[in-house]
Design an enzyme around this catalytic site. Structure first.
Site, PDB file in Angstrom:
ATOM      1  N   GLN A 104       0.840  -1.193   0.000  1.00 59.94           N
ATOM      2  CA  GLN A 104       0.000   0.000   0.000  1.00 59.94           C
ATOM      3  C   GLN A 104       0.878   1.246   0.000  1.00 59.94           C
ATOM      4  O   GLN A 104       0.367   2.358  -0.085  1.00 59.94           O
ATOM      5  CB  GLN A 104      -0.851   0.018   1.271  1.00 59.94           C
ATOM      6  N   HIS A 122      -1.548   1.485  -4.253  1.00 53.59           N
ATOM      7  CA  HIS A 122      -1.944   2.889  -4.079  1.00 53.59           C
ATOM      8  C   HIS A 122      -1.090   3.834  -4.923  1.00 53.59           C
ATOM      9  O   HIS A 122      -1.028   5.030  -4.657  1.00 53.59           O
ATOM     10  CB  HIS A 122      -1.869   3.303  -2.593  1.00 53.59           C
ATOM     11  N   CYS A 130      -0.599  14.554 -16.292  1.00 52.25           N
ATOM     12  CA  CYS A 130      -1.381  15.776 -16.477  1.00 52.25           C
ATOM     13  C   CYS A 130      -2.865  15.437 -16.334  1.00 52.25           C
ATOM     14  O   CYS A 130      -3.345  14.489 -16.951  1.00 52.25           O
ATOM     15  CB  CYS A 130      -1.109  16.359 -17.866  1.00 52.25           C
ATOM     16  N   CYS A 133      -4.529  16.413 -20.153  1.00 58.45           N
ATOM     17  CA  CYS A 133      -4.252  15.658 -21.391  1.00 58.45           C
ATOM     18  C   CYS A 133      -3.611  14.295 -21.129  1.00 58.45           C
ATOM     19  O   CYS A 133      -3.297  13.560 -22.069  1.00 58.45           O
ATOM     20  CB  CYS A 133      -3.395  16.478 -22.350  1.00 58.45           C
TER      21      CYS A 133
END
Ligand SMILES: [Zn+2]
Length: 252
Positions: A104, A122, A130, A133
């Site tokens: 985790q 995780h 980004c 995009c």
């Protein structure tokens, strides 16, 4: 059972396992100075409301809040060193007695200790994406620049905000990593669980998947866990002392 007997028993099972895997949580990295992100008791949330600063919707609304909150931690995360628990798990893999680590933890301390197959459910901080995009870059230069000037990391292509590839609250777990973690859990015959109280999914679910498929669960944690009643063996000891003892026993 006395503690040294338990260490021997754990070593014995790992040595003779067909397919042993480990599941690790925040407790494995505590001794490396990394606080538990998701635990309300860690002190991290005294400074901020997690649902504002560390949730996906909070990030989209006000990314600066996330970056301001994460800044004191970023330096720690970038410079933290593996501790004896990470090293013991890496050695188990080298000895051929551990096939994978499901973790985790978003730090890379398992990899820095030498573990090869690490499934980070995780996410991690090695890359950033980004949010406009989906352009993905190596995160280290972004973080270093952010630590120097505190400017919001932005996309070189479209100017959108860059988000580290960690799973925030309200965000889906990475599908392919979760698929592999589930397959490993189905396949293993021994699951070594270290440094997790097993309260939060998927850590709470994967041991049950393993057990349903016939695996023995070994729990190493200095306090009780939600799944103690399911374990074949419980080592109530800090992971940084217990795991090296298990490895030392296997080398005998
Ligand atoms: Zn972009």
């Amino acid at each position: 059972m006395a503690n040294d007997k338990k260490i021997s028993q754990a070593a014995e099972w790992l040595k003779h396992a067909r397919h042993a895997i480990a599941l690790t949580g925040a407790g494995v990295s505590t001794r490396s100075g990394i606080p538990d992100f998701r635990s309300p008791g860690s002190g991290l949330w005294k400074r901020a409301d997690p649902m504002n600063v560390a949730s996906m919707w909070g990030f989209i609304e006000y990314p600066q809040g996330f970056y301001d909150w994460v800044k004191p931690l970023a330096q720690t995360l970038l410079t933290a060193q593996p501790n004896p628990a990470h090293c013991a798990l890496a050695e188990l893999e080298t000895l051929g007695c551990l096939r994978a680590i499901i973790t985790q933890n978003i730090d890379d301390l398992h990899q820095r200790a030498g573990s090869k197959r690490v499934l980070q459910v995780h996410g991690h901080l090695r890359q950033a994406t980004c949010i406009r995009c989906y352009h993905m870059v190596e995160a280290q230069p972004l973080f270093e620049k952010f630590l120097a000037d505190s400017d919001l990391p932005t996309c070189e292509i479209c100017g959108g905000v860059m988000k580290p590839n960690v799973v925030l609250f309200g965000e889906m777990l990475p599908v392919s990593v979760m698929y592999e973690a589930t397959e490993e859990s189905k396949r293993c015959d021994v699951m070594l669980i270290a440094g997790s109280s097993l309260e939060v999914a998927p850590a709470a679910d994967l041991p049950l998947v393993a057990k349903k498929n016939g695996a023995k669960l070994i729990i190493v944690n200095n306090s009780s866990t939600v799944l103690d009643s399911q374990a074949a063996l419980i080592l109530r000891e800090d992971v940084t002392s217990a795991l090296p003892k298990v490895v030392a026993q296997m080398r005998k």
